[in-house]
Design a protein around this motif. Sequence first.
Motif, mmCIF file in Angstrom:
data_model
loop_
_atom_site.group_PDB
_atom_site.id
_atom_site.type_symbol
_atom_site.label_atom_id
_atom_site.label_comp_id
_atom_site.label_asym_id
_atom_site.label_seq_id
_atom_site.Cartn_x
_atom_site.Cartn_y
_atom_site.Cartn_z
ATOM 1 N N PHE A 73 0.760 -1.157 -0.290
ATOM 2 C CA PHE A 73 -0.061 -0.083 0.010
ATOM 3 C C PHE A 73 0.814 1.206 -0.007
ATOM 4 C CE2 PHE A 73 -3.094 -2.886 0.917
ATOM 5 C CZ PHE A 73 -4.280 -2.337 0.637
ATOM 6 N N GLY A 74 2.161 1.242 -0.236
ATOM 7 C CA GLY A 74 2.946 2.315 -0.271
ATOM 8 C C GLY A 74 4.023 2.545 0.777
ATOM 9 N N ILE A 75 5.013 3.458 0.438
ATOM 10 C CA ILE A 75 5.710 3.738 1.670
ATOM 11 C C ILE A 75 5.293 5.039 2.220
ATOM 12 C CG2 ILE A 75 7.334 4.782 0.021
ATOM 13 C CD1 ILE A 75 9.618 3.861 2.052
ATOM 14 N N TRP A 76 5.020 5.169 3.610
ATOM 15 C CA TRP A 76 4.508 6.437 4.189
ATOM 16 C C TRP A 76 5.355 6.763 5.289
ATOM 17 C CZ3 TRP A 76 0.868 10.127 4.512
ATOM 18 C CH2 TRP A 76 1.058 10.786 5.420
ATOM 19 N N GLY A 77 5.678 8.404 5.457
ATOM 20 C CA GLY A 77 6.391 9.049 6.366
ATOM 21 C C GLY A 77 6.199 10.453 6.397
ATOM 22 N N THR A 78 5.898 11.262 7.589
ATOM 23 C CA THR A 78 5.830 12.552 7.480
ATOM 24 C C THR A 78 6.737 13.509 6.834
ATOM 25 O OG1 THR A 78 6.172 12.654 9.744
ATOM 26 C CG2 THR A 78 4.058 12.365 9.109
ATOM 27 N N SER A 79 7.903 12.962 6.722
ATOM 28 C CA SER A 79 9.056 13.729 5.997
ATOM 29 C C SER A 79 9.710 13.310 5.059
ATOM 30 C CB SER A 79 10.048 14.150 7.276
ATOM 31 O OG SER A 79 10.692 12.687 7.821
ATOM 32 N N ILE A 80 9.154 12.339 4.199
ATOM 33 C CA ILE A 80 9.624 11.792 3.005
ATOM 34 C C ILE A 80 8.782 12.002 1.891
ATOM 35 C CG2 ILE A 80 10.619 9.869 4.472
ATOM 36 C CD1 ILE A 80 8.467 8.061 3.217
ATOM 37 N N ARG A 81 9.066 11.767 0.673
ATOM 38 C CA ARG A 81 8.380 11.681 -0.610
ATOM 39 C C ARG A 81 7.653 10.462 -0.616
ATOM 40 N NH1 ARG A 81 9.532 14.899 -4.896
ATOM 41 N NH2 ARG A 81 8.750 13.447 -6.065
ATOM 42 N N ARG A 82 6.399 10.514 0.123
ATOM 43 C CA ARG A 82 5.424 9.300 0.455
ATOM 44 C C ARG A 82 4.808 8.950 -0.947
ATOM 45 N NH1 ARG A 82 3.489 13.927 1.479
ATOM 46 N NH2 ARG A 82 5.064 14.109 3.217
ATOM 47 N N ASP B 254 -4.743 -0.962 -6.231
ATOM 48 C CA ASP B 254 -4.882 0.320 -7.105
ATOM 49 C C ASP B 254 -5.012 1.346 -6.288
ATOM 50 O OD1 ASP B 254 -5.580 2.139 -9.014
ATOM 51 O OD2 ASP B 254 -7.823 1.093 -9.250
ATOM 52 N N VAL B 255 -3.720 1.810 -6.186
ATOM 53 C CA VAL B 255 -3.279 3.128 -5.398
ATOM 54 C C VAL B 255 -3.553 2.876 -3.815
ATOM 55 C CG1 VAL B 255 -3.705 5.559 -4.937
ATOM 56 C CG2 VAL B 255 -3.941 4.933 -7.288
ATOM 57 N N ASP B 256 -4.802 2.762 -3.502
ATOM 58 C CA ASP B 256 -5.234 2.540 -1.905
ATOM 59 C C ASP B 256 -6.168 1.591 -1.876
ATOM 60 O OD1 ASP B 256 -7.624 3.849 -3.059
ATOM 61 O OD2 ASP B 256 -7.321 5.710 -2.557
ATOM 62 N N THR B 257 -6.586 0.635 -2.685
ATOM 63 C CA THR B 257 -7.472 -0.221 -2.404
ATOM 64 C C THR B 257 -6.935 -1.669 -3.274
ATOM 65 O OG1 THR B 257 -9.436 1.253 -2.808
ATOM 66 C CG2 THR B 257 -9.766 -1.099 -2.965
ATOM 67 N N LEU B 258 -6.761 -2.603 -2.303
ATOM 68 C CA LEU B 258 -6.788 -4.206 -3.175
ATOM 69 C C LEU B 258 -8.015 -4.621 -3.476
ATOM 70 C CD1 LEU B 258 -4.418 -6.715 -1.231
ATOM 71 C CD2 LEU B 258 -6.582 -7.365 -2.194
ATOM 72 N N ASP C 276 0.294 12.217 -2.285
ATOM 73 C CA ASP C 276 0.891 10.874 -2.942
ATOM 74 C C ASP C 276 1.777 11.245 -4.252
ATOM 75 O OD1 ASP C 276 1.431 8.422 -4.124
ATOM 76 O OD2 ASP C 276 -0.423 7.744 -3.819
ATOM 77 N N TYR C 277 3.089 11.205 -3.776
ATOM 78 C CA TYR C 277 4.084 11.623 -4.876
ATOM 79 C C TYR C 277 3.921 10.746 -6.072
ATOM 80 C CZ TYR C 277 6.033 15.222 -1.986
ATOM 81 O OH TYR C 277 6.326 16.306 -1.124
ATOM 82 N N SER C 278 3.745 9.535 -5.817
ATOM 83 C CA SER C 278 3.528 8.428 -7.089
ATOM 84 C C SER C 278 2.565 8.762 -8.193
ATOM 85 C CB SER C 278 3.578 6.995 -6.435
ATOM 86 O OG SER C 278 3.516 6.264 -7.531
ATOM 87 N N ASP D 220 0.654 11.410 -8.072
ATOM 88 C CA ASP D 220 0.401 12.791 -8.123
ATOM 89 C C ASP D 220 -1.118 13.056 -7.663
ATOM 90 O OD1 ASP D 220 0.586 15.346 -8.661
ATOM 91 O OD2 ASP D 220 0.050 15.291 -10.599
ATOM 92 N N GLU D 221 -1.475 12.708 -6.445
ATOM 93 C CA GLU D 221 -2.972 12.910 -6.255
ATOM 94 C C GLU D 221 -2.746 13.488 -4.702
ATOM 95 O OE1 GLU D 221 -5.516 9.585 -6.480
ATOM 96 O OE2 GLU D 221 -5.321 9.625 -8.614
ATOM 97 N N PHE D 222 -3.950 14.015 -4.286
ATOM 98 C CA PHE D 222 -4.011 14.369 -2.773
ATOM 99 C C PHE D 222 -5.008 13.490 -2.288
ATOM 100 C CE2 PHE D 222 -2.901 18.417 -5.147
ATOM 101 C CZ PHE D 222 -1.901 18.679 -4.380
ATOM 102 N N GLY D 223 -5.856 12.619 -2.590
ATOM 103 C CA GLY D 223 -6.991 11.823 -2.226
ATOM 104 C C GLY D 223 -6.556 10.477 -1.898
ATOM 105 N N ASN D 224 -5.253 10.101 -1.857
ATOM 106 C CA ASN D 224 -5.084 8.524 -1.234
ATOM 107 C C ASN D 224 -5.681 8.529 0.083
ATOM 108 O OD1 ASN D 224 -3.639 6.554 0.189
ATOM 109 N ND2 ASN D 224 -2.132 6.624 -1.589
ATOM 110 N N TRP D 225 -6.666 7.680 0.242
ATOM 111 C CA TRP D 225 -7.464 7.392 1.393
ATOM 112 C C TRP D 225 -6.485 7.028 2.709
ATOM 113 C CZ3 TRP D 225 -11.291 3.892 -1.517
ATOM 114 C CH2 TRP D 225 -12.324 4.495 -2.259
ATOM 115 N N PRO D 226 -5.788 6.080 2.627
ATOM 116 C CA PRO D 226 -4.851 5.751 3.714
ATOM 117 C C PRO D 226 -3.927 7.025 4.205
ATOM 118 C CG PRO D 226 -5.212 3.879 2.420
ATOM 119 C CD PRO D 226 -5.655 5.094 1.642
ATOM 120 N N PHE D 227 -3.192 7.669 3.000
ATOM 121 C CA PHE D 227 -2.386 8.740 3.252
ATOM 122 C C PHE D 227 -2.988 9.900 3.907
ATOM 123 C CE2 PHE D 227 1.039 7.733 -0.089
ATOM 124 C CZ PHE D 227 1.328 6.618 0.449
ATOM 125 N N ASN D 228 -4.527 10.233 3.702
ATOM 126 C CA ASN D 228 -5.178 11.016 4.446
ATOM 127 C C ASN D 228 -5.201 11.004 6.037
ATOM 128 O OD1 ASN D 228 -6.517 13.750 2.678
ATOM 129 N ND2 ASN D 228 -6.067 11.922 1.625
#
Length: 544
Positions: free
Chosen positions: A284-293, A308-312, A418-420, A422-430
Amino acid sequence: MKKSIKRSLVTVLALFLIVGTIPAGVMAAGTPSVSYRTHVQDDGWQDFVADGALSGTTARSLRLEGIEVKLDKQDYDLGIAYQTHIENIGWEANTEIGWKSDGQTSGTFARALRLEAIQIKLTGADADQFDVYYQVHSQNIGWMGWAKNGESAGTAGYAYRLEGIHIVIVNKGETPPVGTVDQARPFLETKFVQGNSLIQSTESDFSENASSMENVDISGNNGDGAITLKSGAQNGVYTSSPFNTNLFNKLVLSWSSDTPEGTSIQLEARVMTGNDSWSNWLSFGIWGTSIRRSSGTGVTDDAVAKVDVDTLVVKDGQMARKIQYRVIFNSDRSGVAPTVRLVSGALRNTNPGQGIGKVFKDNPDLSNLRVLDVPQFSQMVRDPSIAHYICSPTSVAMILNYYGTAVQPEDSAWGAYDYSCDEFGNWPFNTAYASSFGYTAYVDYSTIDGLKREIASGHPAVASVAYKNSVYVDEDLPVIDGAPISYTYGHLIVVCGFVNEGGTEYIVINDPAADSDAGVRVRYRLDQFAAAWAESGNITYIIH
């Protein structure tokens, strides 16, 4: 010490001379010897082996179908009992078969049914003087940790075959022999996941449902738990045990975490379909508050499922019935560790008539709900370069400000970006961004009743909707009268409360698509909202 031993032996001999036998509870020198043999697929019955030797096979993918266990020394009051979990039958003790003992056959042969787990215990007056340990080699797992004295060894209910076994008896309190262990602890059976939501957040959740832990620790604080990278380690992995679930074809994995500068985490899941095929570990991606998540980091696609971005999504019309997750921890700074406080799996079955219901453990009064005073932010008056794309982080910002955390929508937007893709709407990232301020936050597939429970407890929630604002709009979407967008196939709004006027129930919303902050607070007919929410899958952000 030598004098004490001599006195004990004299006492035993004296008793023997008086009563003609060794009394119960006074053991002869040495430990009992245990012998056992197994019936192996294609091989049949093997010869008996004893005291920790291998019975069965490894690296041949052959199932055990039956087992016989007996004690070879009979100068004490001791017996041995055992039962197996058999394919299509279950635990023998739950049937008319019952426990077996002292050399009887447990399981089957000539029926091609695998053994999936075993329990072994000592019986008799001298049983409390010894521990019986047993270790099994299980399909897809390998050698599992030692179980003892009636514990379950194997994977009852997970459709994995037993392939080999070691059994040994030791004096009470002693440890079993050191041997090959692919899973460091006995497999812990998990209960069936009720409803459509798996939540792991307490110390016992993480410890009791761990399959393996590499360079990570589990901590607890007043019932809450966390997984954290061990001090001094740069990498670590926590892997859960598999969980049984209702049939599903969509999964959203989300988390609450703390990722100081120089640290990151990666959440992965794998699923098992009805034909017992596991997917790969899908990221589901790499996450961090100070990285290019970024989503799309790691493996995201195989023959069984894809992320698919945020949904298996399970492929080819298949349905999954088990999930397993793991958390990968990374730190580039000495003495600084990332922490995960919650892992959530939201499950959905999109087949008509097969939706998964939500299960609640309480029954609050939902008859008189209030309207929460959530600050109103319009995304449309924000940075023009991103204003049309930040409904999700703007909704999160409204809730954070409601709780007293002052963030602007632009802060929330770039914090969850979500830098990969190019979206602001990745559910788990929010939700992960919201959790970085110390809140508990995760993604859920909820219900109207679920939203009302949130409001009743003083918590606004974020809901995803798809709608058009008039029957005259030429799109195949539900109608929400008076909505600020002519149509949308995915838009996030804040649920603030419920009101009833003239016999019609309304839901009170902060809709960030309004053209001003003052216009954000609106009311939608509850039936229209429900249709628009369902169109978007009933996705919800829970933030406490």
